[in-house]
Structure formats: structure tokens, C-alpha cells
Design a protein around this motif. Structure first.
Motif, PDB file in Angstrom:
ATOM      1  N   ASN A  26     -17.099 -20.533 -22.731  1.00 38.58           N
ATOM      2  CA  ASN A  26     -17.455 -21.062 -24.045  1.00 38.58           C
ATOM      3  C   ASN A  26     -18.256 -22.351 -23.966  1.00 38.58           C
ATOM      4  O   ASN A  26     -18.382 -23.062 -24.965  1.00 38.58           O
ATOM      5  CB  ASN A  26     -16.180 -21.298 -24.866  1.00 38.58           C
ATOM      6  N   GLN A  27     -18.818 -22.655 -22.785  1.00 44.53           N
ATOM      7  CA  GLN A  27     -19.427 -23.966 -22.599  1.00 44.53           C
ATOM      8  C   GLN A  27     -20.930 -23.946 -22.329  1.00 44.53           C
ATOM      9  O   GLN A  27     -21.582 -24.968 -22.520  1.00 44.53           O
ATOM     10  CB  GLN A  27     -18.738 -24.688 -21.429  1.00 44.53           C
ATOM     11  N   VAL A  28     -21.485 -22.827 -21.885  1.00 41.54           N
ATOM     12  CA  VAL A  28     -22.893 -22.819 -21.477  1.00 41.54           C
ATOM     13  C   VAL A  28     -23.648 -21.682 -22.157  1.00 41.54           C
ATOM     14  O   VAL A  28     -23.060 -20.761 -22.727  1.00 41.54           O
ATOM     15  CB  VAL A  28     -23.043 -22.707 -19.946  1.00 41.54           C
ATOM     16  N   ASP A  29     -24.970 -21.758 -22.064  1.00 43.27           N
ATOM     17  CA  ASP A  29     -25.828 -20.774 -22.722  1.00 43.27           C
ATOM     18  C   ASP A  29     -26.117 -19.561 -21.845  1.00 43.27           C
ATOM     19  O   ASP A  29     -26.163 -18.432 -22.319  1.00 43.27           O
ATOM     20  CB  ASP A  29     -27.154 -21.436 -23.114  1.00 43.27           C
ATOM     21  N   THR A  30     -26.333 -19.806 -20.538  1.00 38.33           N
ATOM     22  CA  THR A  30     -26.816 -18.752 -19.643  1.00 38.33           C
ATOM     23  C   THR A  30     -26.042 -18.764 -18.339  1.00 38.33           C
ATOM     24  O   THR A  30     -25.764 -19.825 -17.777  1.00 38.33           O
ATOM     25  CB  THR A  30     -28.321 -18.949 -19.350  1.00 38.33           C
ATOM     26  N   PHE A  31     -25.723 -17.580 -17.849  1.00 32.27           N
ATOM     27  CA  PHE A  31     -25.097 -17.424 -16.539  1.00 32.27           C
ATOM     28  C   PHE A  31     -26.021 -16.636 -15.624  1.00 32.27           C
ATOM     29  O   PHE A  31     -26.529 -15.569 -16.004  1.00 32.27           O
ATOM     30  CB  PHE A  31     -23.772 -16.666 -16.653  1.00 32.27           C
TER      31      PHE A  31
END
Length: 319
Positions: A26-31
Motif C-alpha cells: 500500500n506504499q508504492v506505485d510500481t513494482f
């Protein structure tokens, strides 16, 4: 500006990999997912990476599958092809084996940092092959990146391409056909017993004089220091950088993401103490030695970007 979590560079267990992504969901835009270092590492198979990617994508994240940086065997090329032909998720190409598959299938891709793009014309060529985003080489100074983007813009017919900068983590510097970690343990590469799994953040190397030098991670040589470009975010935003990449470490990534998120919002006095300051570096960005950690006073970094190299004043850490 968005935040990406780059591919895991180390050999972690499948459980550790899965727990890592759960902690950041729930913390970043892209993995970015996938094995980029050694094709012998099979704790996570191509199918496992694709399955995890689809789970994250279903939760609303952008997911990119990262390919090997050095393809040495047909079996490794087959791994790359499996990722490129996944049918759903975008791929980061880290060598031209992947690009050949993606171009043939007319698929858009991310051009990884190991493709060694140093000019606007080269970037335009990659875009013609299908690149929609690119990651500059980790040693490219900020001033050189600004010049490259200017050269690219001057090509006229070149549409926009997104730029993503490697902004945190140990820098991937070089790859070899030999395995440094196996050699350290006096094992042959083909019978390494995966000793790199004992070093979840690589194996630090010092010189005979006791000075910190590099980190070895299988066939990969990394920086000893952890790059931290928090202080460079204003310059990146001015030149149109769309994303920053944070490279996974075993501990403290939630705090790292929070710090970068705060700095992107423009909050003052944002700092990172993980790892300790003497283990951080930012020299390449400011046009100096990569292992250096430069003062964060506004004058020195800005002067470095403008070409005033004498303005660089590295912080010297005494042990």
C-alpha cells in the motif's frame, strides 16, 4: 513524481520475497519483479514472478517484469522469453536478448539501466524499438542526464518518454561470467550450492589496507555504499524525471519509501539514517567519485549540476 520498487538484486527465499512485497503493497506505485542477476537462482521461477505480478496488478499496482542483465545460456534466454511472452504485464529489458523478443512481438517495454544509454539519439533508437520508459545508467551525472534529455527533445519527431532514476540502494556496477561469491567460497560456478543465499545484502569487500571497496553479489559487483539521492529530487523534478527507483534491501524499506514520499511532497529537512550516513553515497549524480557522499548544502549540488566541479565538497567520514 512516482516511486518504484526495483527488482530484488539478492537471492532471498521465496517466503522472504513474498513477505517483502506484502509489507509494501500500500506504499508504492510500481513494482519491478524478477531475477536480474543470476539465471541459476530458481527459488522464484518465471511462473512464480508472473503469478505474483498478476496479484499485485489486480490490487491496482503497476507491475513490470525485469529480465536478466547478462544472458549466458539458452536456458537463460528461455527464462527471458517466458517473461516477455507473459501476455499481460510489461517487461523491463536489461539486455538485447529481451529486446529482440519484445520487438518481434511489437510490445512496449522499459529500457533498464544496464542498456548503457548515454545519448539522446540512442534513447530515440530504443524508443523506436518499443521503449516507453527508460532508466539511465547509475553512473550518469545529473548534469549529463539533463543534457541527454535536452538532446532527445531537440530531435523534433521524438514523442515523450518517461525517465526513471535509480535513487536508493546499492548500485549495480558490473556483471561477470564468473561468480564472485562462489569464488570467495572456493567453489566452481556450476556447483556453487547457492552460497549467495547466506548474504541477503551481498558480501562486503575491503582492500588489504582495510578500506571499504565493493559488495559482491553472485556474478554482480555492487557499490559498497548505498546511494541516497533524496537531496537531488528538486533537480530531478525540474528536468522532468517522472519516477525514482528504490532498490530493495532486507530491512527498513518502509521508512525509505516514507522519506522519499515526504521529499517529493516538498517537506523540508527530510533525511535517511538507514543505512548510517558513512555507508551512503551520491557522488555519481553530482559528477564526482561514485563512493563519495557530498554536502547537502544547496550551493554545492546546484553548482555541480551547472558544471562548476570545484564546488563539490565531499563529506569525509573518519572511522
Amino acid at each position: 513524481m512516482k516511486i518504484s520498487i526495483g527488482p530484488i538484486q539478492y537471492y532471498w527465499s521465496k517466503t522472504q520475497v513474498e513477505q517483502f512485497y506484502v509489507s509494501l503493497r500500500n506504499q508504492v506505485d510500481t513494482f519491478y519483479l524478477g531475477e536480474t542477476v543470476c539465471g541459476r537462482r530458481r527459488e522464484m521461477t518465471a511462473s512464480d514472478w508472473i503469478g505474483l505480478g498478476k496479484e499485485l496488478a489486480a490490487e491496482g499496482h503497476e507491475v513490470v517484469l525485469s529480465t536478466l542483465c547478462l544472458v549466458e545460456a539458452r536456458s537463460e534466454a528461455a527464462q527471458v522469453r517466458r517473461l516477455c511472452e507473459n501476455g499481460e504485464l510489461r517487461v523491463e529489458a536489461n539486455d538485447f536478448t529481451a529486446i529482440s523478443f519484445l520487438e518481434a512481438a511489437d510490445l512496449p517495454f522499459v529500457a533498464g539501466p544496464t542498456l548503457n544509454v548515454y545519448s539522446g539519439s540512442t534513447l530515440r533508437t530504443l524508443q523506436g524499438l518499443g521503449a516507453v520508459r527508460w532508466v539511465p545508467p547509475v553512473e550518469l551525472p545529473g548534469r549529463a542526464l539533463a543534457e541527454l534529455l535536452g538532446e532527445y527533445a531537440e530531435l523534433g519527431d521524438a514523442p515523450a518518454i518517461e525517465t526513471e532514476v535509480f535513487a536508493y540502494g546499492r548500485l549495480p556496477l558490473a556483471f561477470s561470467a564468473r561468480c564472485f561469491t562462489a569464488r570467495h567460497y572456493q567453489r566452481p560456478k556450476d556447483d556453487c550450492e547457492f552460497v549467495c543465499r547466506h548474504h541477503p545484502e551481498g558480501l562486503e569487500v575491503t582492500t588489504r589496507a582495510g578500506q571499504h571497496f565493493l559488495t559482491i553479489n553472485g556474478i554482480q559487483a555492487q557499490s559498497f555504499g548505498c546511494v541516497n539521492l533524496l537531496s537531488a529530487l528538486p533537480e530531478m523534478q525540474q528536468m522532468g524525471v517522472g519516477r525514482v527507483r528504490l532498490s530493495p534491501r532486507p530491512e527498513g524499506m518502509s521508512e525509505v519509501v516514507a522519506a522519499f514520499r515526504a521529499a517529493i511532497r516538498g517537506e523540508p529537512s527530510v533525511a535517511l539514517t538507514e543505512p548510517a550516513p558513512e555507508r551512503q553515497c551520491d557522488g555519481y549524480w553530482w559528477g564526482g567519485a561514485g563512493c563519495a557522499h557530498y554536502a547537502k548544502t544547496p550551493a554545492a549540488p546546484l553548482a555541480a549540476l551547472q558544471g562548476e566541479e570545484d564546488a563539490l565538497r565531499p563529506i569525509v567520514h573518519e572511522e
